[in-house]
Design a protein around this motif. Structure first.
Motif, mmCIF file in Angstrom:
data_model
loop_
_atom_site.group_PDB
_atom_site.id
_atom_site.type_symbol
_atom_site.label_atom_id
_atom_site.label_comp_id
_atom_site.label_asym_id
_atom_site.label_seq_id
_atom_site.Cartn_x
_atom_site.Cartn_y
_atom_site.Cartn_z
ATOM 1 N N SER A 99 129.813 81.826 89.477
ATOM 2 C CA SER A 99 130.299 80.549 89.775
ATOM 3 C C SER A 99 130.271 79.392 88.773
ATOM 4 O O SER A 99 130.165 78.330 89.072
ATOM 5 C CB SER A 99 129.736 80.055 91.063
ATOM 6 N N TYR A 100 130.112 79.844 87.559
ATOM 7 C CA TYR A 100 130.382 79.063 86.206
ATOM 8 C C TYR A 100 131.189 79.623 85.410
ATOM 9 O O TYR A 100 131.442 80.686 85.403
ATOM 10 C CB TYR A 100 128.969 78.773 85.689
ATOM 11 N N VAL A 101 131.736 78.508 84.638
ATOM 12 C CA VAL A 101 132.722 79.089 83.521
ATOM 13 C C VAL A 101 132.098 78.736 82.263
ATOM 14 O O VAL A 101 131.840 77.721 81.960
ATOM 15 C CB VAL A 101 134.065 78.385 83.745
ATOM 16 N N PHE A 102 132.038 79.979 81.285
ATOM 17 C CA PHE A 102 131.349 79.695 80.147
ATOM 18 C C PHE A 102 132.412 79.962 78.928
ATOM 19 O O PHE A 102 133.347 80.739 78.928
ATOM 20 C CB PHE A 102 130.393 80.909 79.802
ATOM 21 N N SER A 103 132.212 79.034 77.899
ATOM 22 C CA SER A 103 133.157 79.424 76.677
ATOM 23 C C SER A 103 132.813 80.555 76.029
ATOM 24 O O SER A 103 131.497 80.924 75.922
ATOM 25 C CB SER A 103 132.920 77.979 75.752
ATOM 26 N N VAL A 104 133.836 81.121 75.482
ATOM 27 C CA VAL A 104 133.591 82.397 74.831
ATOM 28 C C VAL A 104 132.907 82.438 73.635
ATOM 29 O O VAL A 104 132.058 82.885 73.240
ATOM 30 C CB VAL A 104 135.056 83.236 74.378
ATOM 31 N N ASP A 105 132.538 81.152 73.024
ATOM 32 C CA ASP A 105 131.989 80.465 71.975
ATOM 33 C C ASP A 105 130.249 80.917 72.051
ATOM 34 O O ASP A 105 129.433 81.187 71.138
ATOM 35 C CB ASP A 105 132.231 79.131 71.552
ATOM 36 N N TRP A 106 129.934 80.901 73.310
ATOM 37 C CA TRP A 106 128.299 81.142 73.603
ATOM 38 C C TRP A 106 128.260 82.624 73.566
ATOM 39 O O TRP A 106 127.019 82.917 73.202
ATOM 40 C CB TRP A 106 128.186 80.660 75.084
ATOM 41 N N PHE A 107 129.302 83.570 73.535
ATOM 42 C CA PHE A 107 128.948 84.823 73.310
ATOM 43 C C PHE A 107 129.314 85.108 71.695
ATOM 44 O O PHE A 107 128.933 86.460 71.345
ATOM 45 C CB PHE A 107 129.973 85.655 74.237
ATOM 46 N N ILE A 108 129.537 84.204 70.710
ATOM 47 C CA ILE A 108 130.090 84.611 69.551
ATOM 48 C C ILE A 108 129.009 84.042 68.462
ATOM 49 O O ILE A 108 128.380 84.725 68.001
ATOM 50 C CB ILE A 108 131.221 84.213 69.110
ATOM 51 N N LEU A 144 139.126 90.565 72.920
ATOM 52 C CA LEU A 144 139.038 89.138 73.815
ATOM 53 C C LEU A 144 139.661 88.049 73.155
ATOM 54 O O LEU A 144 139.145 87.066 73.349
ATOM 55 C CB LEU A 144 137.764 89.231 74.128
ATOM 56 N N LYS A 145 140.528 88.235 71.790
ATOM 57 C CA LYS A 145 140.885 87.205 71.161
ATOM 58 C C LYS A 145 141.658 86.030 71.852
ATOM 59 O O LYS A 145 141.660 84.919 71.585
ATOM 60 C CB LYS A 145 141.858 87.745 69.942
ATOM 61 N N ASP A 146 142.281 86.216 72.952
ATOM 62 C CA ASP A 146 143.211 85.423 73.702
ATOM 63 C C ASP A 146 142.312 84.963 74.834
ATOM 64 O O ASP A 146 143.038 84.160 75.381
ATOM 65 C CB ASP A 146 144.420 86.072 74.427
ATOM 66 N N ILE A 147 141.009 85.287 74.962
ATOM 67 C CA ILE A 147 140.253 84.691 76.191
ATOM 68 C C ILE A 147 139.696 83.467 75.559
ATOM 69 O O ILE A 147 138.896 83.508 74.568
ATOM 70 C CB ILE A 147 139.597 85.816 76.598
ATOM 71 N N ASP A 148 139.676 82.199 76.309
ATOM 72 C CA ASP A 148 138.923 81.059 75.992
ATOM 73 C C ASP A 148 137.554 80.970 76.961
ATOM 74 O O ASP A 148 136.635 80.400 76.346
ATOM 75 C CB ASP A 148 139.674 79.740 76.147
ATOM 76 N N PHE A 149 137.349 81.479 78.083
ATOM 77 C CA PHE A 149 136.583 81.206 79.367
ATOM 78 C C PHE A 149 136.287 82.349 79.809
ATOM 79 O O PHE A 149 137.261 83.395 80.132
ATOM 80 C CB PHE A 149 136.868 80.188 79.918
#
Length: 187
Positions: A29-38, A19-24
């Motif tokens: 019905s919400y958009v999370f940053s991938v940082d919250w999963f790292i 998922l390196k190219d994914i940001d969100f």
């Protein structure tokens, strides 16, 4: 300890390599940053490994350093979660019916702004355009869509406003390109 490390490395491989190219990420019905999963997972792993190391019979200085690092990471994780709760883990997303477009409302410390994203693979989102935030209400009540050939018109309205916002998109090879956004008085 080995099983925990293996699961952690497998998870990090999935998140950082696949998922390196994914940001969100678009969920519920919400958009999370991938940082919250790292970052919380890394901090939790460090805390677990620190607690496991503290149970071993090792030198006191190593126990002290391990306890100190575990404590600092624990405080950092607590602050990260605190700020996530205070400022929001995610941004509110408004789905445009009949398309794979969402309008995302991002709250900053003093203001809010909207961006347009396209949903890929039902979960991941990719940015299309930034919108003029001065036009948009804090809460969107209604979104309507109209298709005219290769053109998509998205009408955004709120019951408190005396105008609607019309977004004009060109559709070229299933790719949405924002052409214009205008205010139109309500009829």
């Amino acid at each position: 300890m080995i099983a925990t490390s293996f699961i952690f490395l497998l998870y990090m491989f999935f998140v950082l390599v696949i998922l390196k190219d994914i940001d969100f990420v678009y969920l519920f019905s919400y958009v999370f940053s991938v940082d919250w999963f790292i970052y919380p997972v890394i901090a939790l792993y460090i805390i677990i490994m620190g607690i496991i190391l503290l149970t071993y019979n090792i030198k006191p200085i190593i126990k002290f350093v391990t306890g100190l690092i575990t404590g600092v990471v624990g405080i950092g994780l607590a602050l990260l979660l605190f700020f996530g709760i205070v400022f929001g883990f995610a941004s509110k997303a408004y789905k445009v019916e009949g398309t794979n477009i969402i309008l995302v409302r991002t709250q900053s410390a003093m203001d809010y702004y909207y961006d347009v994203y396209e949903i890929k693979l039902d979960v991941f989102v990719e940015p299309i355009a930034e919108l003029n935030s001065m036009f948009y209400p804090s809460i969107i009540d209604q979104i309507e869509t109209e298709f005219h050939g290769n053109e998509l018109i998205v009408k955004v309205s709120n019951h408190d406003l005396t105008y609607e916002i019309h977004l004009y998109f060109d559709i070229i090879d299933d790719i949405y390109i924002l052409v214009d956004e205008i205010q139109v008085p309500k009829q």
